[in-house]
Design a protein around this motif. Structure first.
Motif: not given
Length: 218
Positions: A140-153
């Protein structure tokens, strides 16, 4: 003397057999977890049915609308399956067995049953987040989204760029802009763990989690 011993042995055998039958004659609701279905508990349900006299209930619940909505579905299915007779839907011998979110659904079913009439004499929760699920807070706070994007980057900056050896980091930028940032958004990530409505209920400190635990405590 021999006849007396035989009679005593027969009486003991009969008594234990009777108690065993009585102890096994109970309603059991097997409740699956998030995004599960009626087959989730099938294996263990069948194992126990062979050894115990159970009136088992297994059905599929829509867990996408939160804990309390799912708990209402459990109550409804129990009322239909067992009715309101002496050994029915509200009975101190009823047992609930719930996996993950299913355990919370069982506890909430007791909480919201009219007039405080408990649905279960007891329940077994298996890997249930009884005090909330940290993963829901992170979703809900976006932490998982940021981690997934960081891994993808990082993947885009490394193997993809090296594989094509194009100048100016074109592959990296394409990966970052079009794959990582565009396709990995919070809606996509949250759907891996259920809907936002359900995650709001499951998060640590949610009103629903607090209400369930306050009810059990009181």
């Amino acid at each position: 003397m021999k006849n007396t011993i035989q009679k005593i042995a027969l009486l003991i055998t009969f008594t234990f057999s009777l108690l065993n039958v009585i102890a096994q004659d109970r309603n059991v609701a097997w409740v699956h977890g998030l995004d599960g279905d009626a087959s989730s508990w099938q294996h263990y349900n069948q194992l126990f049915d062979k050894e115990r006299k159970l009136n088992s209930l297994r059905t599929t619940y829509n867990t996408e609308k939160g804990i309390t909505n799912s708990a209402k579905q459990v109550i409804k299915s129990m009322n239909i399956r067992y009715g309101n007779n002496a050994n029915g839907a509200n009975n101190s011998k009823n047992l609930g067995i719930g996996h993950s979110m299913g355990g919370l659904m069982l506890r909430d079913a007791d909480r919201i049953t009219a007039n405080g009439t408990k649905k279960f004499g007891g329940y077994i929760t298996v890997t249930s987040p009884n005090y909330g699920a940290p993963i829901s807070n992170s979703l809900l706070d976006g932490s998982v989204e940021k981690a997934a994007q960081n891994a993808c980057n990082k993947i885009a900056d490394g193997p993809l760029a090296q594989a094509f050896s194009l100048p100016w980091g074109i592959i990296s930028n394409l990966g970052t802009d079009f794959l990582c940032n565009k396709f990995i958004d919070n809606d996509l990530v949250q759907n891996l763990q259920g809907t936002p409505v359900t995650n709001e209920d499951l998060k640590i400190g949610s009103p629903t989690i607090d209400a369930i635990n306050d009810y059990d405590t009181n």
